[in-house]
Write a protein that holds these residues in place. Structure first.
Motif, PDB file in Angstrom:
ATOM      1  N   HIS A 113       0.804  -1.316   0.024  1.00  0.00           N
ATOM      2  CA  HIS A 113      -0.004   0.036   0.094  1.00  0.00           C
ATOM      3  C   HIS A 113       0.763   1.352  -0.027  1.00  0.00           C
ATOM      4  O   HIS A 113       0.521   2.330  -0.379  1.00  0.00           O
ATOM      5  CB  HIS A 113      -0.984   0.127   1.225  1.00  0.00           C
ATOM      6  N   SER A 114       2.166   1.265   0.354  1.00  0.00           N
ATOM      7  CA  SER A 114       3.058   2.185   0.438  1.00  0.00           C
ATOM      8  C   SER A 114       3.399   2.633  -1.289  1.00  0.00           C
ATOM      9  O   SER A 114       4.211   3.552  -1.148  1.00  0.00           O
ATOM     10  CB  SER A 114       4.127   1.849   1.317  1.00  0.00           C
ATOM     11  N   TRP A 173       4.819  -1.855   5.548  1.00  0.00           N
ATOM     12  CA  TRP A 173       4.847  -3.204   4.633  1.00  0.00           C
ATOM     13  C   TRP A 173       4.062  -4.136   5.096  1.00  0.00           C
ATOM     14  O   TRP A 173       3.784  -5.339   4.120  1.00  0.00           O
ATOM     15  CB  TRP A 173       6.474  -3.332   4.416  1.00  0.00           C
ATOM     16  N   GLY A 174       3.750  -4.437   6.488  1.00  0.00           N
ATOM     17  CA  GLY A 174       3.138  -5.734   6.878  1.00  0.00           C
ATOM     18  C   GLY A 174       4.260  -6.411   7.313  1.00  0.00           C
ATOM     19  O   GLY A 174       5.341  -6.329   7.459  1.00  0.00           O
ATOM     20  N   GLU A 365     -10.108  -3.018  -9.084  1.00  0.00           N
ATOM     21  CA  GLU A 365     -10.094  -1.657  -9.063  1.00  0.00           C
ATOM     22  C   GLU A 365      -8.692  -0.892  -8.690  1.00  0.00           C
ATOM     23  O   GLU A 365      -8.795   0.114  -9.090  1.00  0.00           O
ATOM     24  CB  GLU A 365     -11.229  -1.374  -7.754  1.00  0.00           C
ATOM     25  N   GLN A 366      -7.873  -1.617  -7.854  1.00  0.00           N
ATOM     26  CA  GLN A 366      -6.635  -0.959  -7.712  1.00  0.00           C
ATOM     27  C   GLN A 366      -5.578  -0.964  -8.779  1.00  0.00           C
ATOM     28  O   GLN A 366      -4.828  -0.204  -9.179  1.00  0.00           O
ATOM     29  CB  GLN A 366      -6.027  -1.490  -6.333  1.00  0.00           C
ATOM     30  N   GLY A 416      -7.336   2.246  -0.456  1.00  0.00           N
ATOM     31  CA  GLY A 416      -7.201   0.929   0.245  1.00  0.00           C
ATOM     32  C   GLY A 416      -6.496   0.917   1.676  1.00  0.00           C
ATOM     33  O   GLY A 416      -5.615   1.727   1.698  1.00  0.00           O
ATOM     34  N   ASP A 417      -6.908   0.217   2.531  1.00  0.00           N
ATOM     35  CA  ASP A 417      -6.373   0.044   4.002  1.00  0.00           C
ATOM     36  C   ASP A 417      -5.371  -1.207   3.833  1.00  0.00           C
ATOM     37  O   ASP A 417      -5.809  -2.487   3.519  1.00  0.00           O
ATOM     38  CB  ASP A 417      -7.401   0.095   4.962  1.00  0.00           C
ATOM     39  N   MET A 418      -4.224  -1.144   4.620  1.00  0.00           N
ATOM     40  CA  MET A 418      -3.460  -2.153   5.048  1.00  0.00           C
ATOM     41  C   MET A 418      -4.011  -2.971   6.317  1.00  0.00           C
ATOM     42  O   MET A 418      -4.296  -2.273   7.052  1.00  0.00           O
ATOM     43  CB  MET A 418      -1.962  -1.778   4.953  1.00  0.00           C
TER      44      MET A 418
END
Length: 648
Positions: A113-114, A173-174, A365-366, A416-418
């Motif tokens: 997401h970053s 980054w998770g 979508e992304q 979007g949310d991580m």
């Protein structure tokens, strides 16, 4: 007499008919046997012949039935699958011996997401052999001989080594598939037959230093510990005697090309074919994060663990910063990341696949992927069910007509949310001056309603003298008493501090562990060439069983992707996570190393001036030189010399 001749001729006629029928039967049997022998000697040819009678998509669908592939199947395709299955059963006999070694390779790509790209290479080599009973193995096919000799000579049960450049940013980054601390990390389980573990450990580090072209020879007793609970074996065997375990880190180790080259040579195909052709050093090291690791352990081949194998798993994780490109577009491709494309799988690999995480992009979508693939796979990774687009490199249809695969992703939206990781940790040094200080370790539990225990391991060098009576653990402003504490004090210039604690983290809380220390004054020969840069302290290690969102699979022998099957799972409700904090950079009292330089320069100057003058006075000879005659006298002497008269 005539009747006798007739009966005799009838008998001859019957014998001729019988002989002709026997010869025909023998010829037919020989042809059938030759056909079966050809199929047994070359099963791949027979399989290819059967597969050519069916359509290619049907073959792909059958290959993915065991790996949870989500794809629509039509009746025609199902009929084709049955034909292919029957042809394979007919062509390949059941008596063909299975190979005792196997090689698989995978590449997992996760858009972050970053705006960064996380790529994880997974290579696994399985070998059904026995190193533990002192058997000498002389023939190596896929397993590297250098590591096999290390296992045999030093009686190694498990070996785990990693080289990392950069720090993994968990909150951006998770969680990674396999985490590792910055620098070099090595931990080894030895067999119980080793009598002198310390000398074997020292010799093993020197050998591994030569194999991986690293500074592992700097590992000694001053940075080696024996954890009692943190590092349990990841393979088979419930070894609990921590005397045979050694753990060490080199947080200042720099990872470069000379470490990547021997790592790639351990692969069966090297860097000539398969996914390893993407491992280009100038691209890998031009990244935000890079980590390569080697894991060796014994594993079970079946659920009952009747047969065991040695597993060599090589992993390489890299994060590319592609948020802004020269064209201002958010897109990436294999060629942009690695400067190469894929043309074939490794010929020695039984499985070669690329996974792209599309969990957060179910409807496109992304971002969009090109070329598209109909193959989808689901896997439980870190307690969450993820969906992946799969590209099977063993199928020629994957490469298309150009025989080259260059995956491309174009972002459509950055929204979007991580998924926030449930466990996170940080560490820093507080205080002022160069005499005392304080180490703070923060552990975050982001689970909204469940608490879980974590095991904290801290290895602190001897020159930071810990005041263990100042150890405090607080959660939500209250004292949090650890249920287990193991502390081994340090000895100056002999061994470091070792602190292990089992702490319960309350839900949605921050737990802080603090301890004070005093800086020691080193000898002038113990300082590094750049003492003012500071001294590194290795990362803290936090191990925990984190609650899972979905049920975990406890069958370790089931066919699963490599990136989701590294840590063994014993419970369906939780999964194992190992987290590393940042390494610390601590300044020690440092003498002014410029003063000796100034004294040496001044002393040399005085000695040179004084001794030089005295030496000249003692060794130089003085003579009186007569004044030179005038011009008239010199002309007169020349004339007198021409006339043969003595000069004036």
């Amino acid at each position: 007499m005539a009747a006798h001749r007739c009966s005799y001729s009838a008998v001859l006629l019957i014998l001729c008919v019988l002989s002709v029928s026997l010869v025909a039967d023998s010829q037919e049997t020989a042809q059938t046997g030759a056909h079966h022998a050809t199929a047994a000697d070359n099963p791949h040819t027979a399989t290819e012949t059967a597969e050519h009678t069916a359509e290619q998509p049907a073959v792909e669908e059958r290959r993915w039935e065991a790996t949870e592939v989500v794809e629509e199947v039509t009746p025609d395709d199902a009929a084709t699958d049955e034909q292919v299955a029957s042809a394979r059963e007919t062509a390949v006999p059941s008596s063909v011996p299975q190979p005792k070694d196997d090689f698989q390779e995978e590449l997992v790509i996760r858009p972050l997401h970053s705006g960064d790209i996380y790529a994880s290479f997974q290579f696994r080599t399985l070998w059904e052999t026995d190193f533990m009973r002192g058997n000498k193995v002389s023939h190596y096919r896929l397993f590297p001989k250098s590591l096999g000799q290390v296992i045999s000579k030093f009686s190694v049960r498990e070996l785990h080594i990693s080289f990392t450049q950069g720090y993994w940013r968990t909150m951006q980054w998770g969680q990674p598939f396999q985490s590792s601390p910055p620098g070099a990390e090595l931990w080894v389980w030895f067999q119980d037959s080793v009598t002198d573990v310390d000398s074997t450990w020292k010799e093993l580090t020197n050998v591994l230093s030569g194999i991986f072209c690293a500074s592992l020879n700097f590992i000694d007793s001053t940075n080696t510990v024996q954890p009692s609970a943190s590092f349990k074996p990841l393979g088979i065997g419930n070894v609990t005697d921590h005397r045979f375990l050694r753990y060490a880190t080199l947080p200042r180790e720099i990872v470069c090309t000379e470490n990547l080259t021997p790592w790639k040579k351990l692969l069966p195909c090297g860097s000539k074919a398969g996914l390893a052709v993407l491992l280009k050093s100038e691209k890998l090291f031009h990244s935000s994060f890079h980590s390569q690791a080697v894991h060796i352990r014994p594993v079970c081949q079946d659920w009952e663990c009747k047969t065991t194998s040695w597993e060599l798993r090589q992993t390489l994780n890299v994060v590319f910063d592609l948020h802004t490109s020269p064209q201002g577009k958010r897109e990436w491709s294999l060629f942009k990341m690695f400067s190469r494309t894929l043309t074939e799988a490794c010929p020695l690999a039984s499985s070669s696949k690329i996974y792209i995480d599309i969990t957060d992009n179910p409807q496109g979508e992304q971002f969009e992927i090109s070329p598209a693939t109909p193959l989808l796979s689901q896997a439980v990774v870190l307690g969450d069910r993820r969906t992946f687009s799969v590209y099977d490199l063993t199928q020629q249809i994957t490469f298309g007509t150009v025989r080259s695969l260059n995956l491309l992703i174009r972002w459509k939206s950055s929204e979007g949310d991580m998924l926030r990781p449930l466990l996170h940790a940080e560490r820093y040094v507080a205080g002022y001056g160069l005499q005392t200080g304080e180490i703070h370790t923060l552990m975050y539990n982001y689970h909204p309603y469940r608490s879980f225990p974590v095991l904290l391991l801290d290895s602190v060098p001897w020159y930071l003298r810990l005041y263990i009576h100042t150890l405090t653990v607080t959660s939500k402003g209250k004292d949090n008493k650890p249920s287990y504490i193991h502390y081994q004090p340090s000895k100056d210039r002999v061994r470091p501090h070792l602190l292990e604690m089992l702490v319960q983290l309350p839900p949605n809380s921050v737990t802080e562990v603090t301890v004070q220390f005093e800086r020691a004054l080193l000898k002038w020969t113990e300082y590094t060439p750049d003492p003012n840069h500071g001294f590194y302290v290795g990362s803290s290690v936090i191990s925990s069983l984190v609650p899972s969102i979905v049920a975990m699979d406890t069958n370790s022998t089931r066919e699963r992707p490599l990136f989701s099957s590294f840590f063994p799972c014993k419970e369906e409700s939780s999964y194992f996570v190992r987290v590393y904090t940042e390494p610390l950079l601590v300044n020690l009292p440092t003498p002014d190393f410029s003063m000796p330089y100034n004294v040496i320069c001044l002393t040399c100057t005085v000695v040179a001036v004084g001794y030089g003058s005295l030496y000249n006075l003692l060794t130089r000879s003085f003579q009186i030189e007569e004044p030179s005659p005038g011009l008239a006298k010199r002309i007169a002497n020349i004339i007198r010399k021409m006339r043969g008269v003595p000069p004036l």
